[in-house]
Design a protein around this motif. Structure first.
Motif, mmCIF file in Angstrom:
data_model
loop_
_atom_site.group_PDB
_atom_site.id
_atom_site.type_symbol
_atom_site.label_atom_id
_atom_site.label_comp_id
_atom_site.label_asym_id
_atom_site.label_seq_id
_atom_site.Cartn_x
_atom_site.Cartn_y
_atom_site.Cartn_z
ATOM 1 N N LEU A 67 -26.125 -24.132 -12.482
ATOM 2 C CA LEU A 67 -24.698 -24.952 -12.835
ATOM 3 C C LEU A 67 -23.543 -24.151 -12.472
ATOM 4 O O LEU A 67 -22.476 -24.663 -11.908
ATOM 5 C CB LEU A 67 -24.643 -25.257 -14.572
ATOM 6 N N SER A 99 -21.559 -31.310 -11.845
ATOM 7 C CA SER A 99 -22.699 -31.274 -10.797
ATOM 8 C C SER A 99 -22.783 -32.305 -9.833
ATOM 9 O O SER A 99 -23.725 -32.350 -9.060
ATOM 10 C CB SER A 99 -24.041 -30.878 -11.554
ATOM 11 N N GLU A 100 -22.047 -33.485 -10.052
ATOM 12 C CA GLU A 100 -21.898 -34.755 -9.192
ATOM 13 C C GLU A 100 -20.601 -35.066 -8.669
ATOM 14 O O GLU A 100 -20.518 -36.053 -8.083
ATOM 15 C CB GLU A 100 -22.291 -35.774 -10.331
ATOM 16 N N ARG A 142 -12.381 -37.084 -16.118
ATOM 17 C CA ARG A 142 -14.017 -37.320 -16.561
ATOM 18 C C ARG A 142 -14.967 -37.336 -15.599
ATOM 19 O O ARG A 142 -14.987 -38.142 -14.672
ATOM 20 C CB ARG A 142 -13.851 -38.605 -17.421
ATOM 21 N N ALA A 143 -15.797 -36.248 -15.543
ATOM 22 C CA ALA A 143 -16.591 -36.231 -14.310
ATOM 23 C C ALA A 143 -17.739 -35.127 -14.869
ATOM 24 O O ALA A 143 -17.396 -34.064 -15.336
ATOM 25 C CB ALA A 143 -16.004 -35.934 -12.861
ATOM 26 N N SER A 144 -18.785 -35.212 -13.945
ATOM 27 C CA SER A 144 -19.701 -34.209 -14.520
ATOM 28 C C SER A 144 -19.741 -33.224 -13.320
ATOM 29 O O SER A 144 -19.781 -33.818 -12.025
ATOM 30 C CB SER A 144 -21.372 -34.841 -14.296
ATOM 31 N N ARG A 183 -16.964 -33.399 -18.997
ATOM 32 C CA ARG A 183 -17.899 -34.299 -19.159
ATOM 33 C C ARG A 183 -17.483 -35.772 -19.469
ATOM 34 O O ARG A 183 -16.880 -35.963 -20.438
ATOM 35 C CB ARG A 183 -19.106 -34.096 -19.858
ATOM 36 N N ASN A 192 -18.936 -37.903 -21.202
ATOM 37 C CA ASN A 192 -19.185 -37.810 -22.724
ATOM 38 C C ASN A 192 -18.713 -37.023 -23.553
ATOM 39 O O ASN A 192 -18.773 -36.807 -24.776
ATOM 40 C CB ASN A 192 -20.469 -38.419 -23.285
ATOM 41 N N GLY A 193 -17.919 -35.909 -22.995
ATOM 42 C CA GLY A 193 -17.368 -34.707 -23.676
ATOM 43 C C GLY A 193 -16.429 -34.996 -24.622
ATOM 44 O O GLY A 193 -15.528 -35.590 -24.294
#
Length: 241
Positions: free
Chosen positions: A92, A55-56, A51-53, A32, A34-35
């Motif tokens: 998820l 789900s997006e 760096r990525a979500s 994530r 901000n992970g």
């Protein structure tokens, strides 16, 4: 050899990363934006951080991330908080598995890519006659209703088992089912079975996260072990003294 790992900065994912490093794998990790990640990852040439979500991520983006990867490992799960358990995204893990599989098939690799999915011993293998008691069935029904991550885990495994199946030209898979996860600092002896040998509800065993990471890493790099469990849902327990 390069492995893409999702759920890498979770408690089990971090153990998997270390085990993959120990066997010389190059690793791409999706975390994530901000992970938090260990400082050691930032300065390791074997690790590429994305760096990525999850789900997006679009399919075209996932296809790019999978470039040059021979294997994928997922330790993705829901955070053990009220929001993580009851909030969105409820699918998820399932959505991530579907996205990765579709991206791999879009790539049409010359050799099947290995996909190792961490799951749970509370999930039955629908290809086998894994019977449970009436009491367990009632409890599992309540858990599916009240705890969405259980249903998510089941659907994610079923996507590999049913939709990808045993003869897919692009993807080979193993679904790893540890029993109750615990933290330990060192590898210990563990046992792997085709199906549960004890009740996940009424007589659960224990599996250390470091052992899970070790088994998943070994599946990726040891061809004989992979061929033994390919297309199956092995169950893990720490060996009792």
């Amino acid at each position: 050899m390069t492995t893409l790992v999702i759920g890498a900065n979770g408690a089990t994912g971090k153990q998997l990363i270390q085990q993959l490093l120990n066997v010389g794998q190059n690793i791409k990790v999706i975390v994530r934006p901000n992970g938090e990640i260990p400082d050691s990852w930032m300065n390791n040439d074997q690790i590429s951080i994305i760096r990525a979500s999850i789900s997006e991520i679009s399919m075209s983006e996932m296809t790019a991330y999978l470039k040059d990867c021979q294997s994928v490992a997922s330790c993705l799960g829901h955070n053990i908080t009220l929001k993580g358990i009851l909030g969105k995204p409820r699918k998820l893990v399932t959505d991530a598995v579907q996205l990765i599989c579709k991206a791999i098939q879009h790539m049409s690799p010359e050799k099947p890519i290995k996909f190792v999915l961490m799951n749970t011993t509370a999930n039955k293998n629908g290809d086998l006659n894994e019977s449970i008691s009436i009491g367990e069935k009632l409890i599992m029904g309540l858990i599916r209703l009240l705890v969405p991550p259980q249903s998510d885990n089941e659907k994610a495994a079923d996507y590999l088992r049913v939709n990808i199946g045993q003869e897919n030209k692009c993807i080979d898979w193993v679904v790893v089912r540890p029993d109750t996860l615990i933290d330990e600092d060192k590898l210990t002896i563990y046992e792997v079975y085709t199906s549960p040998i004890r009740s996940a509800m009424f007589n659960p065993g224990k599996t250390s996260r470091i052992n899970v990471g070790n088994f998943m890493a070994r599946l990726i790099v040891e061809n004989d072990l992979w061929n033994k469990w390919k297309g199956q849902m092995p169950v893990m327990y720490n060996k009792m003294n």
